[in-house]
Design an enzyme around this catalytic site. Structure first.
Site, PDB file in Angstrom:
ATOM      1  CB  SER A   8      -0.889   0.017   1.244  1.00  0.00           C
ATOM      2  OG  SER A   8      -1.410   1.324   1.413  1.00  0.00           O
ATOM      3  CG  HIS A  33      -3.965  -1.664  -1.439  1.00  0.00           C
ATOM      4  ND1 HIS A  33      -5.059  -2.431  -1.759  1.00  0.00           N
ATOM      5  CD2 HIS A  33      -4.341  -0.898  -0.374  1.00  0.00           C
ATOM      6  CE1 HIS A  33      -6.049  -2.163  -0.924  1.00  0.00           C
ATOM      7  NE2 HIS A  33      -5.646  -1.230  -0.071  1.00  0.00           N
ATOM      8  CG  ASP A  35      -5.045   2.249   1.181  1.00  0.00           C
ATOM      9  OD1 ASP A  35      -6.031   1.483   1.110  1.00  0.00           O
ATOM     10  OD2 ASP A  35      -3.922   1.880   1.548  1.00  0.00           O
ATOM     11  CG  MET A  37      -8.332   7.067   2.785  1.00  0.00           C
ATOM     12  SD  MET A  37      -7.519   7.083   4.397  1.00  0.00           S
ATOM     13  CE  MET A  37      -6.653   5.515   4.359  1.00  0.00           C
ATOM     14  CG  HIS A  66      -9.254  -0.020  -0.180  1.00  0.00           C
ATOM     15  ND1 HIS A  66      -8.595  -0.217   1.019  1.00  0.00           N
ATOM     16  CD2 HIS A  66     -10.584  -0.070   0.129  1.00  0.00           C
ATOM     17  CE1 HIS A  66      -9.478  -0.377   1.985  1.00  0.00           C
ATOM     18  NE2 HIS A  66     -10.692  -0.274   1.477  1.00  0.00           N
ATOM     19  CG  MET A  68     -11.225   3.044   2.556  1.00  0.00           C
ATOM     20  SD  MET A  68      -9.633   3.004   3.397  1.00  0.00           S
ATOM     21  CE  MET A  68      -8.543   3.127   2.000  1.00  0.00           C
ATOM     22  CG  MET A 137     -11.424  -2.834   5.646  1.00  0.00           C
ATOM     23  SD  MET A 137      -9.945  -2.221   4.815  1.00  0.00           S
ATOM     24  CE  MET A 137      -8.995  -1.530   6.154  1.00  0.00           C
ATOM     25  N   GLY A 142      -8.799   3.959   7.487  1.00  0.00           N
ATOM     26  CA  GLY A 142      -8.533   5.368   7.743  1.00  0.00           C
ATOM     27  C   GLY A 142      -7.083   5.703   8.020  1.00  0.00           C
ATOM     28  CG  ASP A 175      -6.071  -3.020   3.402  1.00  0.00           C
ATOM     29  OD1 ASP A 175      -4.999  -2.726   3.957  1.00  0.00           O
ATOM     30  OD2 ASP A 175      -6.741  -2.212   2.723  1.00  0.00           O
TER      31      ASP A 175
HETATM   32  C1  DX5 Z   1      -6.213   1.424   5.882  1.00  0.00           C
HETATM   33  C2  DX5 Z   1      -5.800   1.067   4.477  1.00  0.00           C
HETATM   34  C3  DX5 Z   1      -4.690   0.088   4.396  1.00  0.00           C
HETATM   35  C4  DX5 Z   1      -3.428   0.567   5.046  1.00  0.00           C
HETATM   36  C5  DX5 Z   1      -2.711  -0.622   5.568  1.00  0.00           C
HETATM   37  O1  DX5 Z   1      -7.349   2.217   5.834  1.00  0.00           O
HETATM   38  O2  DX5 Z   1      -6.883   0.516   3.758  1.00  0.00           O
HETATM   39  O3  DX5 Z   1      -4.451  -0.307   3.059  1.00  0.00           O
HETATM   40  O4  DX5 Z   1      -2.567   1.243   4.192  1.00  0.00           O
HETATM   41  O5  DX5 Z   1      -1.613  -0.156   6.289  1.00  0.00           O
HETATM   42  P1  DX5 Z   1      -0.842  -1.095   7.282  1.00  0.00           P
HETATM   43  O6  DX5 Z   1      -0.290  -2.227   6.458  1.00  0.00           O
HETATM   44  O7  DX5 Z   1       0.192  -0.195   7.836  1.00  0.00           O
HETATM   45  O8  DX5 Z   1      -1.846  -1.553   8.289  1.00  0.00           O
HETATM   46 ZN    ZN Z   2      -6.436  -0.409   1.707  1.00  0.00          ZN
END
Ligand code: DX5
Ligand code: ZN
Length: 223
Positions: A8, A33, A35, A37, A66, A68, A137, A142, A175
């Site tokens: 990620s 990946h 993320d 947000m 992904h 969010m 998850m 977040g 994840d």
């Molecule tokens: C959290 C994200 C994850 C995050 C994982 O909201 O969806 O993809 O980056 O990070 P780690 O591996 O540090 O938990």
């Molecule tokens: Zn993610």
């Protein structure tokens, strides 16, 4: 069967994302990946489709978006046009999961549904034919760097059982909080794609974990 690894970029330096993609590619990553947000579904804002578009020419890896975000239906076309290979929406972020998944497929992109830690696997019982991926998850979405929530292990196993018993070509992605300790546990439960952010980008030797995770998947599954 081996597991795939999707580092990620959330834990990478946002000023050097192109470099981060190159590094994970050189270290054996399968997917990247991303993320996304929106400051509503989760409190933080990260980046949108313009960043995906900028990275697209620099890698042949699967770009795994992904989302969010609330109302993901409003953003599917821009993410598809940006070069995302896979778009995952949260089941909790839309009233119309079926419609959203159909729209992603109609755009020619692989479709995923994500479940927060407290969302039961039954949320997907009527969506299986539309799914290329389920994302479990294992932290609350977040932020990177949170601790793995072990209560999700039986949910991973339940979803893996559904996928196996129906013979579906669906990836099971986990994840959040994935590291050398938790990776074997989620692989044992049936995960096929591991997302890792802080373990890869923020620990010494983290890049080496990409190949280590893949080795954990291979021999365990073969026996
Ligand atoms: C959290 C994200 C994850 C995050 C994982 O909201 O969806 O993809 O980056 O990070 P780690 O591996 O540090 O938990
Ligand atoms: Zn993610």
């Amino acid at each position: 069967m081996t597991v795939k690894v999707a580092p990620s970029l959330l834990s990478a330096d946002f000023g050097s994302l192109r470099e981060a993609v190159k590094r994970v590619e050189e270290n054996g990553a399968d997917w990247v990946h991303l993320d996304v947000m929106d400051g509503h579904f989760v409190p933080v804002i990260t980046f949108g489709p313009a960043v995906v578009r900028s990275l697209r020419p620099h890698t042949s890896l699967v770009l795994d978006a992904h989302l969010m975000v609330d109302n993901p239906e409003d953003h599917l076309e821009t993410f598809a046009r940006s070069g995302s290979d896979l778009i995952t929406v949260h089941a909790e972020a839309t009233r119309h999961l079926d419609r959203v998944l159909r729209k992603i497929k109609a755009l020619g992109v692989r479709a995923g549904a994500a479940l927060n830690p407290a969302t039961p696997p039954e949320a997907l019982d009527y969506a299986w034919p539309l799914l290329d991926l389920v994302l479990v998850m294992s932290v609350n979405p977040g932020a990177g760097g949170q601790a793995f929530i072990p209560e999700v292990l039986p949910k991973i196993a339940a979803l893996a059982g559904r996928i196996r018993s129906r013979g579906l070509p669906v990836e099971l992605q986990v994840d959040g909080g994935i590291n050398a300790d938790t990776a074997p546990r989620v692989i044992e439960a049936g995960a096929t794609v591991l997302v890792a952010g802080s373990a890869v980008f923020k620990t010494d030797g983290g890049m080496g974990l990409i190949r280590a995770f893949k080795l954990m998947g291979g021999p365990r599954r073969a026996v």
